[in-house]
Design a protein around this motif. Structure first.
Motif, PDB file in Angstrom:
ATOM      1  N   LEU A 258      50.093  44.719  37.919  1.00 56.93           N
ATOM      2  CA  LEU A 258      50.770  43.353  38.004  1.00 56.93           C
ATOM      3  C   LEU A 258      51.680  43.197  36.742  1.00 56.93           C
ATOM      4  N   PRO A 259      52.935  42.477  36.899  1.00 57.91           N
ATOM      5  CA  PRO A 259      53.722  42.339  35.964  1.00 57.91           C
ATOM      6  C   PRO A 259      53.184  41.608  34.853  1.00 57.91           C
ATOM      7  N   GLN A 260      53.433  41.657  33.505  1.00 61.09           N
ATOM      8  CA  GLN A 260      52.953  40.822  32.521  1.00 61.09           C
ATOM      9  C   GLN A 260      53.821  40.201  31.670  1.00 61.09           C
ATOM     10  N   ILE A 261      53.918  38.906  31.462  1.00 59.95           N
ATOM     11  CA  ILE A 261      54.840  38.173  30.754  1.00 59.95           C
ATOM     12  C   ILE A 261      54.426  37.621  29.678  1.00 59.95           C
ATOM     13  N   ALA A 262      54.496  38.011  28.386  1.00 55.26           N
ATOM     14  CA  ALA A 262      53.980  37.649  27.043  1.00 55.26           C
ATOM     15  C   ALA A 262      54.524  36.817  26.363  1.00 55.26           C
ATOM     16  N   PHE A 263      53.750  35.919  25.721  1.00 56.27           N
ATOM     17  CA  PHE A 263      54.135  34.577  24.939  1.00 56.27           C
ATOM     18  C   PHE A 263      53.834  35.155  23.411  1.00 56.27           C
ATOM     19  N   ALA A 264      54.732  34.885  22.526  1.00 62.96           N
ATOM     20  CA  ALA A 264      54.388  35.133  21.172  1.00 62.96           C
ATOM     21  C   ALA A 264      54.931  34.085  20.415  1.00 62.96           C
ATOM     22  N   GLY A 265      54.360  33.640  19.261  1.00 60.19           N
ATOM     23  CA  GLY A 265      54.998  32.733  18.294  1.00 60.19           C
ATOM     24  C   GLY A 265      54.182  32.239  17.414  1.00 60.19           C
TER      25      GLY A 265
ATOM     26  N   ASP B  20      60.848  43.638  38.590  1.00 60.05           N
ATOM     27  CA  ASP B  20      59.578  44.443  38.494  1.00 60.05           C
ATOM     28  C   ASP B  20      58.871  44.944  39.561  1.00 60.05           C
ATOM     29  N   THR B  21      58.786  44.196  40.494  1.00 59.21           N
ATOM     30  CA  THR B  21      58.069  44.419  41.861  1.00 59.21           C
ATOM     31  C   THR B  21      58.780  45.315  42.718  1.00 59.21           C
ATOM     32  N   ALA B  22      60.276  44.989  42.664  1.00 61.28           N
ATOM     33  CA  ALA B  22      60.983  45.815  43.417  1.00 61.28           C
ATOM     34  C   ALA B  22      60.970  47.275  42.969  1.00 61.28           C
ATOM     35  N   GLN B  23      60.868  47.665  41.655  1.00 61.40           N
ATOM     36  CA  GLN B  23      60.878  49.039  41.038  1.00 61.40           C
ATOM     37  C   GLN B  23      59.580  49.696  41.459  1.00 61.40           C
TER      38      GLN B  23
ATOM     39  N   ILE C 126      48.422  34.302  37.285  1.00 63.98           N
ATOM     40  CA  ILE C 126      49.025  33.231  38.421  1.00 63.98           C
ATOM     41  C   ILE C 126      49.302  33.701  39.660  1.00 63.98           C
ATOM     42  N   ASP C 127      48.755  32.854  40.571  1.00 64.83           N
ATOM     43  CA  ASP C 127      49.209  33.296  41.953  1.00 64.83           C
ATOM     44  C   ASP C 127      48.935  34.647  42.384  1.00 64.83           C
ATOM     45  N   ARG C 128      48.045  35.244  41.613  1.00 64.88           N
ATOM     46  CA  ARG C 128      47.615  36.673  41.835  1.00 64.88           C
ATOM     47  C   ARG C 128      48.868  37.536  41.826  1.00 64.88           C
ATOM     48  N   LYS C 129      49.897  37.209  41.308  1.00 67.97           N
ATOM     49  CA  LYS C 129      51.121  37.942  41.342  1.00 67.97           C
ATOM     50  C   LYS C 129      51.594  38.563  40.004  1.00 67.97           C
ATOM     51  N   VAL C 130      51.121  37.678  38.617  1.00 69.01           N
ATOM     52  CA  VAL C 130      51.799  37.939  37.301  1.00 69.01           C
ATOM     53  C   VAL C 130      50.514  37.457  36.551  1.00 69.01           C
ATOM     54  N   TYR C 131      50.506  38.463  35.303  1.00 68.20           N
ATOM     55  CA  TYR C 131      49.763  37.761  34.320  1.00 68.20           C
ATOM     56  C   TYR C 131      50.834  36.975  33.324  1.00 68.20           C
TER      57      TYR C 131
END
Length: 202
Positions: A25-32, A198-201, A69-74
């Motif tokens: 699954l794609p991973q969207i990372a939040f940093a700050g 990412d999913t398309a790749q 999130i929605d079983r599609k992305v972290y």
């Protein structure tokens, strides 16, 4: 692609690299920084008040928290940095964990670096921006707390952030207010674009 942000679940807190999910699954990372409002931004994106824990004291999140999130992305909540009351040992442990995480190219799809629109980015912000650059993966800078300053200050402050972090023209800088939701749709649009790519790749 559509994303039902209401369908969100906490998955785990990773204290070491081996605990991090690797299920494609794609991973969207939040940093700050610890006090930049990272949890509040995640909560705003998901339309949930207390989903990502908003700590009474900054610097409490010392693990890497994963939300599916929605079983599609972290959404990956990286530990906040730059908080003075955290011990040297804890800072060192945090540094090792983040360094290992960034070294594993499979764990990052898109980075989201949160900064405070009111202030010039700190040295720690610059280091984190460099880690995102060195990863070779795309990232976006989100300048939170837009509602705390005058509208006339938005553009000059955004320009200062871009200059201080030495961002190229391809890196978006989004003015954001976790409190009022300003910038939410723009940020979600960027996230969805990268999830779809990412999913398309695959």
């Amino acid at each position: 692609m559509k994303l039902n942000t209401q369908n969100a679940e906490f998955v785990l807190s990773a204290a070491r690299l081996a605990d991090c999910p690797r299920d494609s699954l794609p991973q969207i990372a939040f940093a700050g920084r610890s006090n930049v409002g990272k949890s509040s931004v995640i909560n705003r994106l998901l339309n949930r008040k207390n989903f990502a824990r908003v700590g009474s004291a900054p610097g409490k999140t010392t693990h890497i928290n994963y939300f599916r999130i929605d079983r599609k992305v972290y959404f990956v909540d990286l530990p906040g940095y730059g908080y003075a009351k955290v011990s040297k040992q804890e800072r060192a442990r945090w540094g090792r964990l983040i360094e290992q995480w960034f070294a594993d190219a499979s764990l990052l799809t898109l980075g989201i670096l949160l900064v405070d629109l009111r202030h010039k980015p700190t040295a720690d912000d610059c280091v984190m921006a460099q880690w995102f650059k060195d990863s070779g993966k795309p990232f976006v800078v989100v300048a939170n707390k837009q509602d705390k300053i005058k509208k006339s200050e938005w553009e000059p402050n955004l320009a200062r952030i871009r200059e201080t972090l030495a961002l190229d023209a391809q890196t978006p800088v989004i003015s954001f207010s976790a409190e009022k939701g300003l910038g939410k749709e723009e940020l979600l649009g960027v996230i969805l674009d990268h999830i779809s790519a990412d999913t398309a790749q695959e």
